[in-house]
Scaffold this motif. Structure first.
Motif, PDB file in Angstrom:
ATOM      1  N   ASN A 344      85.254  71.475  32.089  1.00  0.00           N
ATOM      2  CA  ASN A 344      86.528  71.368  32.931  1.00  0.00           C
ATOM      3  C   ASN A 344      86.552  69.968  33.356  1.00  0.00           C
ATOM      4  OD1 ASN A 344      87.369  73.907  32.515  1.00  0.00           O
ATOM      5  ND2 ASN A 344      86.481  74.612  34.642  1.00  0.00           N
ATOM      6  N   ILE A 345      86.053  69.044  32.810  1.00  0.00           N
ATOM      7  CA  ILE A 345      86.422  67.606  33.051  1.00  0.00           C
ATOM      8  C   ILE A 345      87.821  67.006  32.580  1.00  0.00           C
ATOM      9  CG2 ILE A 345      85.416  65.231  32.839  1.00  0.00           C
ATOM     10  CD1 ILE A 345      83.673  67.107  34.354  1.00  0.00           C
ATOM     11  N   LYS A 346      88.254  67.507  31.505  1.00  0.00           N
ATOM     12  CA  LYS A 346      89.313  66.914  30.868  1.00  0.00           C
ATOM     13  C   LYS A 346      90.708  67.684  31.917  1.00  0.00           C
ATOM     14  CE  LYS A 346      88.576  66.287  26.059  1.00  0.00           C
ATOM     15  NZ  LYS A 346      88.957  66.727  24.718  1.00  0.00           N
ATOM     16  N   ARG A 347      90.459  68.880  32.451  1.00  0.00           N
ATOM     17  CA  ARG A 347      91.349  69.519  33.125  1.00  0.00           C
ATOM     18  C   ARG A 347      91.491  68.869  34.634  1.00  0.00           C
ATOM     19  NH1 ARG A 347      90.505  76.096  32.482  1.00  0.00           N
ATOM     20  NH2 ARG A 347      91.080  76.107  30.239  1.00  0.00           N
ATOM     21  N   LEU A 348      90.446  68.346  35.136  1.00  0.00           N
ATOM     22  CA  LEU A 348      89.939  67.679  36.316  1.00  0.00           C
ATOM     23  C   LEU A 348      90.966  66.178  36.149  1.00  0.00           C
ATOM     24  CD1 LEU A 348      88.604  67.664  38.984  1.00  0.00           C
ATOM     25  CD2 LEU A 348      86.754  66.364  37.983  1.00  0.00           C
ATOM     26  N   LEU A 349      90.832  65.653  35.109  1.00  0.00           N
ATOM     27  CA  LEU A 349      91.209  64.287  34.944  1.00  0.00           C
ATOM     28  C   LEU A 349      92.907  64.426  34.820  1.00  0.00           C
ATOM     29  CD1 LEU A 349      89.041  62.296  32.445  1.00  0.00           C
ATOM     30  CD2 LEU A 349      89.461  61.735  35.173  1.00  0.00           C
ATOM     31  N   PHE A 350      93.499  65.631  34.147  1.00  0.00           N
ATOM     32  CA  PHE A 350      94.646  65.814  34.042  1.00  0.00           C
ATOM     33  C   PHE A 350      95.296  65.982  35.558  1.00  0.00           C
ATOM     34  CE2 PHE A 350      94.230  67.424  29.566  1.00  0.00           C
ATOM     35  CZ  PHE A 350      94.886  66.366  29.062  1.00  0.00           C
ATOM     36  N   SER A 351      94.590  66.863  36.445  1.00  0.00           N
ATOM     37  CA  SER A 351      95.088  66.780  37.675  1.00  0.00           C
ATOM     38  C   SER A 351      95.137  65.469  38.395  1.00  0.00           C
ATOM     39  CB  SER A 351      94.167  67.824  38.695  1.00  0.00           C
ATOM     40  OG  SER A 351      94.370  69.229  38.150  1.00  0.00           O
ATOM     41  N   VAL A 352      94.270  64.713  38.262  1.00  0.00           N
ATOM     42  CA  VAL A 352      94.216  63.252  38.874  1.00  0.00           C
ATOM     43  C   VAL A 352      95.626  62.641  38.626  1.00  0.00           C
ATOM     44  CG1 VAL A 352      93.158  60.882  38.883  1.00  0.00           C
ATOM     45  CG2 VAL A 352      91.613  62.874  39.210  1.00  0.00           C
ATOM     46  N   ASN A 353      95.917  62.863  37.184  1.00  0.00           N
ATOM     47  CA  ASN A 353      97.064  62.099  36.606  1.00  0.00           C
ATOM     48  C   ASN A 353      98.436  62.710  37.526  1.00  0.00           C
ATOM     49  OD1 ASN A 353      95.652  60.851  34.920  1.00  0.00           O
ATOM     50  ND2 ASN A 353      96.196  61.915  32.914  1.00  0.00           N
ATOM     51  N   ASP A 354      98.253  64.046  37.602  1.00  0.00           N
ATOM     52  CA  ASP A 354      99.638  64.921  38.360  1.00  0.00           C
ATOM     53  C   ASP A 354      99.647  64.341  39.831  1.00  0.00           C
ATOM     54  OD1 ASP A 354      99.898  65.978  35.841  1.00  0.00           O
ATOM     55  OD2 ASP A 354      99.058  67.812  36.459  1.00  0.00           O
ATOM     56  N   ALA A 355      98.433  64.164  40.166  1.00  0.00           N
ATOM     57  CA  ALA A 355      98.466  63.962  41.928  1.00  0.00           C
ATOM     58  C   ALA A 355      98.956  62.490  42.030  1.00  0.00           C
ATOM     59  CB  ALA A 355      97.017  64.155  42.369  1.00  0.00           C
ATOM     60  N   TYR A 356      98.802  61.530  41.027  1.00  0.00           N
ATOM     61  CA  TYR A 356      99.072  60.067  40.956  1.00  0.00           C
ATOM     62  C   TYR A 356     100.623  60.159  41.115  1.00  0.00           C
ATOM     63  CZ  TYR A 356      99.541  55.217  39.816  1.00  0.00           C
ATOM     64  OH  TYR A 356     100.211  53.938  39.837  1.00  0.00           O
ATOM     65  N   ASP A 357     100.969  60.784  39.719  1.00  0.00           N
ATOM     66  CA  ASP A 357     102.512  60.791  39.480  1.00  0.00           C
ATOM     67  C   ASP A 357     103.145  61.431  40.789  1.00  0.00           C
ATOM     68  OD1 ASP A 357     101.859  59.631  37.188  1.00  0.00           O
ATOM     69  OD2 ASP A 357     101.748  61.659  36.010  1.00  0.00           O
ATOM     70  N   ALA A 358     102.646  62.557  41.322  1.00  0.00           N
ATOM     71  CA  ALA A 358     103.450  63.029  42.449  1.00  0.00           C
ATOM     72  C   ALA A 358     103.568  61.956  43.458  1.00  0.00           C
ATOM     73  CB  ALA A 358     102.682  64.132  42.719  1.00  0.00           C
ATOM     74  N   ALA A 359     102.469  61.369  43.798  1.00  0.00           N
ATOM     75  CA  ALA A 359     102.297  60.519  44.911  1.00  0.00           C
ATOM     76  C   ALA A 359     103.481  59.319  44.753  1.00  0.00           C
ATOM     77  CB  ALA A 359     100.957  59.801  45.173  1.00  0.00           C
ATOM     78  N   PHE A 360     103.681  58.693  43.595  1.00  0.00           N
ATOM     79  CA  PHE A 360     104.467  57.753  43.472  1.00  0.00           C
ATOM     80  C   PHE A 360     105.731  58.068  42.805  1.00  0.00           C
ATOM     81  CE2 PHE A 360     100.499  55.507  43.700  1.00  0.00           C
ATOM     82  CZ  PHE A 360     100.680  54.516  44.457  1.00  0.00           C
ATOM     83  N   ALA A 361     106.176  59.391  42.984  1.00  0.00           N
ATOM     84  CA  ALA A 361     107.516  59.968  42.234  1.00  0.00           C
ATOM     85  C   ALA A 361     108.756  59.244  42.876  1.00  0.00           C
ATOM     86  CB  ALA A 361     107.355  61.764  42.329  1.00  0.00           C
ATOM     87  N   LYS A 362     109.702  58.960  41.948  1.00  0.00           N
ATOM     88  CA  LYS A 362     110.811  58.635  42.671  1.00  0.00           C
ATOM     89  C   LYS A 362     111.714  59.970  42.721  1.00  0.00           C
ATOM     90  CE  LYS A 362     110.360  53.854  40.999  1.00  0.00           C
ATOM     91  NZ  LYS A 362     111.033  52.632  40.162  1.00  0.00           N
ATOM     92  N   LEU A 363     112.453  60.194  43.874  1.00  0.00           N
ATOM     93  CA  LEU A 363     113.018  61.403  44.156  1.00  0.00           C
ATOM     94  C   LEU A 363     114.609  60.739  44.460  1.00  0.00           C
ATOM     95  CD1 LEU A 363     110.664  63.190  46.675  1.00  0.00           C
ATOM     96  CD2 LEU A 363     110.837  63.223  44.174  1.00  0.00           C
ATOM     97  N   PRO A 364     115.562  61.061  43.501  1.00  0.00           N
ATOM     98  CA  PRO A 364     116.806  60.653  43.709  1.00  0.00           C
ATOM     99  C   PRO A 364     117.529  61.241  44.818  1.00  0.00           C
ATOM    100  CG  PRO A 364     116.356  61.132  41.248  1.00  0.00           C
ATOM    101  CD  PRO A 364     115.230  61.747  41.865  1.00  0.00           C
ATOM    102  N   THR A 365     118.372  60.590  45.489  1.00  0.00           N
ATOM    103  CA  THR A 365     119.107  61.228  46.726  1.00  0.00           C
ATOM    104  C   THR A 365     119.795  62.571  46.492  1.00  0.00           C
ATOM    105  OG1 THR A 365     118.726  59.082  47.677  1.00  0.00           O
ATOM    106  CG2 THR A 365     120.504  60.644  48.725  1.00  0.00           C
TER     107      THR A 365
END
Length: 449
Positions: A344-365
């Motif tokens: 499950n190491i690959k799944r772990l890194l996929f979640s790291v990517n998702d968390a990073y993308d969500a933290a820096f997500a741009k949300l249109p008004t």
């Protein structure tokens, strides 16, 4: 390399260390790691003053020459805190004046060859400044700073003097490198957890090589503090949770699980991977660190290691117990892994990517406002008394973590349960997995608009 300075408060009992600690943390309950049974030992907090941020450590009343077992334990804990610190604030009492214990502490500090010591005279309000300064000169630490921890007098000058010194740390709020760190698109990942939980094994599994990285052995020689590696099309910088300062004198004294090192690694990260042991469960230290990650606003992924050692029949019960105790991190993805067997190491890194993308997500008004109006349509905010909250529009107010600002009327009356409802709606709409989400309200001054 960047990190918050670590400031430790040292002094005999009742000189005002806790009062000063509370002023820096701005809350009497703003404690990061108050270990059970160690109230007489040391308390860690996240300190702020003006534009400056730092880690502050409060120690118990220190009496080096005492033979009492309690004070011997306090001396050991104080010694460890001093060895972790960048700055030692030696606090004395201006009201009582010098006493023999102050001289004992001064001699103790000199034996440790500590260079960054600031002598601070507390409770100095209404006193003759020149007479008081000359009295405490006897301790041999230069001109003292005169403050009042309870009233705040002189505290600002003390902090400014610390940050104007030429020590190897920077001010986080004023550092452009850290503020724009996401521009290089490398995910800064730190792995935090207690000793023997499997951090080094997990790192070796991620890197695909047997690279010795000893996280909890201060003073160990290493060829790199930050480790670059890649996974598919993403690049990462692994933050060394063993801390930044490698001092030979630390290795003989410091405890294996260092709160300061963990807090520093969290501060330097975009994503924090909280590693837990499936056989041990969640300790008080784990829960406090998880709480600190949440308060810091960092994206988080949870990994339960050594899952292969849990019997198949017990896994369902163990999984439910972990999720129950970490319910306040329900937005974070939780993975059950074996670092040794690389499951499950690959799944772990996929979640790291998702968390990073969500933290820096741009949300249109327009999309944020539409999501808000749809949430209101499904469940209008309950009114409180005669006031009916009116939520009109929303926009993004920041990232890492994402901040959504909602404008309207009577918004101070919105209940916490409804805020949680809005948060779940925004998370579902924008797929904000693995990152805290903060909602702010701005009410119009005109109630008829």
């Amino acid at each position: 390399m960047y990190y918050k300075p670590v400031i430790v408060l040292v002094g005999r009992p009742n000189v005002g260390k806790s009062t000063l600690f509370n002023r820096f943390t701005k809350s009497k309950d703003a404690l990061v790691a108050n270990f059970s049974g160690l109230t007489r030992d040391r308390i860690y907090g996240d300190g702020t003053f003006g534009n400056h941020e730092f880690i502050i450590i409060d120690t118990g009343g220190f009496e080096p020459s005492s033979k009492d077992q309690m004070y011997v334990k306090v001396a050991n804990q104080t010694n460890q805190a001093i060895l972790e610190a960048d700055i030692v604030i030696f606090l004395v009492d201006g009201k009582d004046g010098l006493c023999s214990t102050d001289y004992d502490i001064a001699n103790f500090l000199r034996k440790l060859s500590i260079t960054n010591i600031l002598l601070v005279v507390n409770k100095s309000e209404g006193k003759n400044i020149s007479a008081m300064a000359s009295e405490f000169h006897e301790l041999g630490f230069g001109s003292p700073f005169l403050i009042s921890a309870s009233h705040g007098d002189g505290v600002g000058l003390l902090i400014e003097s610390i940050f104007e010194s030429k020590l190897n740390f920077i001010d986080y709020k004023n550092d452009d490198v850290l503020q724009n760190d996401n521009l290089d698109r490398k995910i800064r990942l730190s792995i935090v957890g207690q000793p023997n939980v499997g951090k080094s094994t997990l790192i070796n599994s991620m890197l695909g090589e047997e690279r010795l990285i000893t996280f909890d052995s201060p003073g160990t020689t290493r060829d790199s503090i930050n480790v670059d590696f890649g996974f598919l099309d993403r690049s990462y910088v692994l933050i060394d949770t063993a801390g930044l300062r490698r001092r030979s004198r630390v290795s003989d004294y410091i405890e294996k699980f260092s709160v300061v090192k963990t807090l520093q690694s969290i501060e330097k990260s975009n994503v924090v991977l909280l590693l837990l042991d499936a056989n041990i469960g969640i300790s008080d230290q784990d829960a406090r660190i998880a709480s600190y990650i949440l308060e810091s606003g960092k994206a988080i992924v949870i990994a339960i290691n050594k899952w292969d050692s849990i019997s198949v029949d017990s896994r369902s019960t163990v999984e439910k117990e972990f999720k129950r105790k970490l319910h306040f991190l329900s937005f974070a993805n939780m993975h059950f892994i074996s670092a040794l067997r690389k499951t499950n190491i690959k799944r772990l890194l996929f979640s790291v990517n998702d968390a990073y993308d969500a933290a820096f997500a741009k949300l249109p008004t327009p999309k944020v406002t539409r999501a808000l109006l749809n949430a209101i349509k499904q469940q209008p905010p309950p009114k409180k008394g005669i006031f009916v909250p009116k939520l009109r529009y929303a926009h993004q107010g920041g990232h890492n973590p994402p901040v959504i600002v909602i404008h309207g009327n009577c918004l101070t009356n919105i209940q916490d349960s409804y805020i949680r409802y809005l948060e779940s709606c925004f998370r579902r709409e924008f797929k904000l997995s693995g990152t805290p989400l903060r909602i702010e309200f701005k009410s119009s001054k005109n109630p008829y608009v």
